[in-house]
Design an enzyme around this catalytic site. Structure first.
Site, PDB file in Angstrom:
ATOM      1  N   CYS A 184       0.785  -1.235   0.000  1.00  0.00           N
ATOM      2  CA  CYS A 184       0.000   0.000   0.000  1.00  0.00           C
ATOM      3  C   CYS A 184       0.819   1.288   0.000  1.00  0.00           C
ATOM      4  CB  CYS A 184      -1.015  -0.011   1.138  1.00  0.00           C
ATOM      5  SG  CYS A 184      -0.443  -0.687   2.689  1.00  0.00           S
ATOM      6  N   ARG A 225       7.515 -10.675   5.197  1.00  0.00           N
ATOM      7  CA  ARG A 225       7.101 -10.451   6.587  1.00  0.00           C
ATOM      8  C   ARG A 225       7.782 -11.462   7.485  1.00  0.00           C
ATOM      9  NH1 ARG A 225       0.535  -9.731   5.665  1.00  0.00           N
ATOM     10  NH2 ARG A 225       0.703  -8.061   4.109  1.00  0.00           N
ATOM     11  N   GLN A 260       1.159 -10.693  -3.181  1.00  0.00           N
ATOM     12  CA  GLN A 260      -0.245 -10.371  -2.959  1.00  0.00           C
ATOM     13  C   GLN A 260      -0.874  -9.797  -4.228  1.00  0.00           C
ATOM     14  OE1 GLN A 260       0.027  -7.895   0.772  1.00  0.00           O
ATOM     15  NE2 GLN A 260      -1.478  -9.386   1.449  1.00  0.00           N
ATOM     16  N   ASP A 279      -2.748  -7.369  -4.753  1.00  0.00           N
ATOM     17  CA  ASP A 279      -3.249  -6.153  -4.124  1.00  0.00           C
ATOM     18  C   ASP A 279      -3.900  -5.220  -5.126  1.00  0.00           C
ATOM     19  OD1 ASP A 279      -3.073  -5.742  -1.350  1.00  0.00           O
ATOM     20  OD2 ASP A 279      -0.891  -5.728  -1.446  1.00  0.00           O
ATOM     21  N   HIS A 313      -5.519  -0.964  -4.782  1.00  0.00           N
ATOM     22  CA  HIS A 313      -5.870   0.181  -3.948  1.00  0.00           C
ATOM     23  C   HIS A 313      -6.756   1.099  -4.762  1.00  0.00           C
ATOM     24  CE1 HIS A 313      -2.031  -1.414  -2.358  1.00  0.00           C
ATOM     25  NE2 HIS A 313      -2.738  -1.364  -1.248  1.00  0.00           N
ATOM     26  N   LYS A 358     -12.312  -3.867   8.245  1.00  0.00           N
ATOM     27  CA  LYS A 358     -12.202  -4.674   7.025  1.00  0.00           C
ATOM     28  C   LYS A 358     -13.296  -5.724   6.956  1.00  0.00           C
ATOM     29  CE  LYS A 358      -8.850  -7.891   9.088  1.00  0.00           C
ATOM     30  NZ  LYS A 358      -7.691  -8.745   8.838  1.00  0.00           N
ATOM     31  N   HIS A 401      -8.186  -0.875   0.455  1.00  0.00           N
ATOM     32  CA  HIS A 401      -7.170  -1.905   0.223  1.00  0.00           C
ATOM     33  C   HIS A 401      -7.934  -3.196  -0.053  1.00  0.00           C
ATOM     34  CE1 HIS A 401      -4.052   0.479   2.576  1.00  0.00           C
ATOM     35  NE2 HIS A 401      -5.182   1.009   3.004  1.00  0.00           N
TER      36      HIS A 401
END
Length: 473
Positions: free
Chosen positions: A171, A200, A218, A220, A222, A301, A347
């Site tokens: 992000c 991570r 990911q 992802d 946005h 979320k 997100h």
């Protein structure tokens, strides 16, 4: 300030979080099963005493225990770590490091198919795609809030006397892409996708195949939008996630996760974000449960929990509504009156991570991927060398049509080749080429889940596979 609980049954008193049954008489003697017994050091200290840890399960009825044990046995057969080795999907090596899987050619084929699938769907919905660096300054993550709220899960190093971090999430990069140029209200919503590699730190005891790793990609996206677009955009993402999960035959249930203790932002922003998510779900008529305190540190979320073919659940997709990061980075757009306004941010992931989703799919399908997703779609099996010329021609024609095909012309019995293709490689289609097929210029087609054989022309078979691949059937 913690609450300490004790549970007592007869002369036994247990210090634990509980709960306990009010009476052991509720447990039937034929519905108990010890599942494991292993050594554990007291308080995890190898210099202290070794204790024996005993695991077991109990059910009210033997039938329920039998059902549970059968499900466990089926899960062992479907274990993606076992199937990953057998199918040649991925590998790990201690020399590379724990939690750092490497995808082999067949596994990376599945990876690329999933990547293209989600990217194609996003492009049709007006998404733009970007690629951001895997490393950024610590100031980037201080601005985003990750350094204060997520530092223990991040890797960092020093370069030129400055602290740099390996990105744990995509992000901040997506936000910087938006911030790089001015925006008008007419451009919003702006949907930005990134299949980004993140790292991570996970405790070594938590690492598990592809399900829990330290390095993953990911899917992802946005979305930057106006306040009046919140519900519509959330509903659009829900529709996308629903389509994706239906494609793979997953049922799912939804949780709405609210503000955790470790969070940033005002109560007003959190309340507005939470109501935005609730409003979209209510408008869609979707049932959901509230998961108190399990939101992201920057916003509430929606979590999607998949149910696989043997009834297990997996948390994958998520939609997070964020008022904080646009504020932290000073994001703006110009409204219809020429005034500067702050956008709101979503997100969103569908798969969660491609690695984990491949692990889930491997177990869901027990390694029997559908035709469009299978790393090898067709295996051409030669009965004898007498028909090798036609077998080679069939193989080359399939390759030319971009069918993922292998040619087994080994000097082995045809029964052995069929068993290996069907039971070990789990190939959807086996094309058997003998003298009759060579003479008639046909193919004998055998399906993965039957023993029946069907004869057809090569052109018809190619058209069948190409159609199923194009339509992702």
């Amino acid at each position: 300030d913690a609450h300490i609980s004790f549970y007592k049954q007869g002369e036994f008193t247990d210090l634990c979080a509980g709960p306990h049954l009010d009476s052991t008489g509720r447990i039937k003697g034929n519905a108990i099963k010890l599942t494991a017994c292993n050594a554990a050091y007291w308080r995890g200290d190898s210099k202290r005493e070794t204790l024996q840890r005993i695991y077991g399960v109990a059910f009210p009825k033997k039938e329920e225990l039998d059902e549970y044990l059968a499900k466990l046995e089926e899960a062992k057969k479907r274990d993606h770590r076992k199937l990953g080795r057998e199918l040649g999907l991925f590998m790990t090596d201690e020399l590379v490091g724990r939690g750092l899987p490497m995808f082999l050619p067949k596994g990376y084929t599945v990876w690329r198919i999933l990547e293209n699938y989600i990217r194609d769907k996003e492009l049709k919905l007006g998404y733009q795609h970007v690629l951001t660096p895997c490393v950024g300054t610590v100031d980037l993550y201080k601005t985003s809030g990750h350094w204060d709220h997520y530092k223990n899960n991040m890797y960092s190093t020093v370069i030129d006397d400055e602290i740099y971090c390996i990105k744990p999430m995509n992000c901040p990069g997506g936000v910087m892409v938006y911030r790089a140029q001015p925006h008008s209200y007419k451009e919003l919503p702006m949907r930005v996708g990134e299949l980004g590699l993140v790292h991570r730190h996970e405790l070594k005891g938590a690492l598990h195949g592809l399900f829990r790793v330290r390095c993953f990609t990911q899917d992802d996206a946005h979305i930057f939008m106006r306040r009046d677009q919140i519900e519509e955009e959330i509903m659009g993402v829900v529709h996308l996630i629903n389509e994706v999960y239906q494609k793979f035959g997953f049922k799912y249930f939804i949780e709405l996760s609210t503000r955790p203790e470790d969070s940033m932002g005002s109560d007003e922003d959190w309340e507005a974000a939470t109501q935005g998510l609730k409003g979209a779900l209510d408008k869609l008529g979707l049932p959901y449960t509230i998961n108190e305190g399990d939101g992201a540190f920057y916003g509430p979320k929606i979590d999607f929990h998949l149910e696989d073919s043997i009834g297990r659940t997996w948390q994958c997709g998520t939609i997070q509504l964020d008022f904080q990061m646009p504020l932290n980075f000073g994001l703006e757009y110009v409204d219809e009156n020429g005034e500067k306004q702050r956008p709101i941010m979503i997100h969103r992931v569908c798969f969660g991570s491609i690695e984990r989703f491949i692990g889930i799919l491997t177990e869901h399908f027990a390694g029997k991927f559908p035709v469009w997703l299978a790393p090898t779609q067709v295996k051409v099996l030669l009965v004898s060398e007498k028909s090798e010329a036609w077998g080679q021609e069939v193989y080359e024609a399939l390759k030319a049509a971009k069918v993922r095909v292998e040619f087994d012309n080994r000097n082995e019995k045809i029964g052995y080749k069929i068993r290996q293709a069907q039971l070990v490689d789990r190939v959807p289609y086996m094309v058997i080429i003998g003298e009759k097929e060579a003479e008639d210029k046909t193919v004998s087609l055998r399906y993965r889940d039957t023993t029946a054989t069907e004869v057809m022309t090569l052109d018809d078979f190619i058209a069948k596979v190409v159609t199923e691949t194009r339509e992702r059937a």
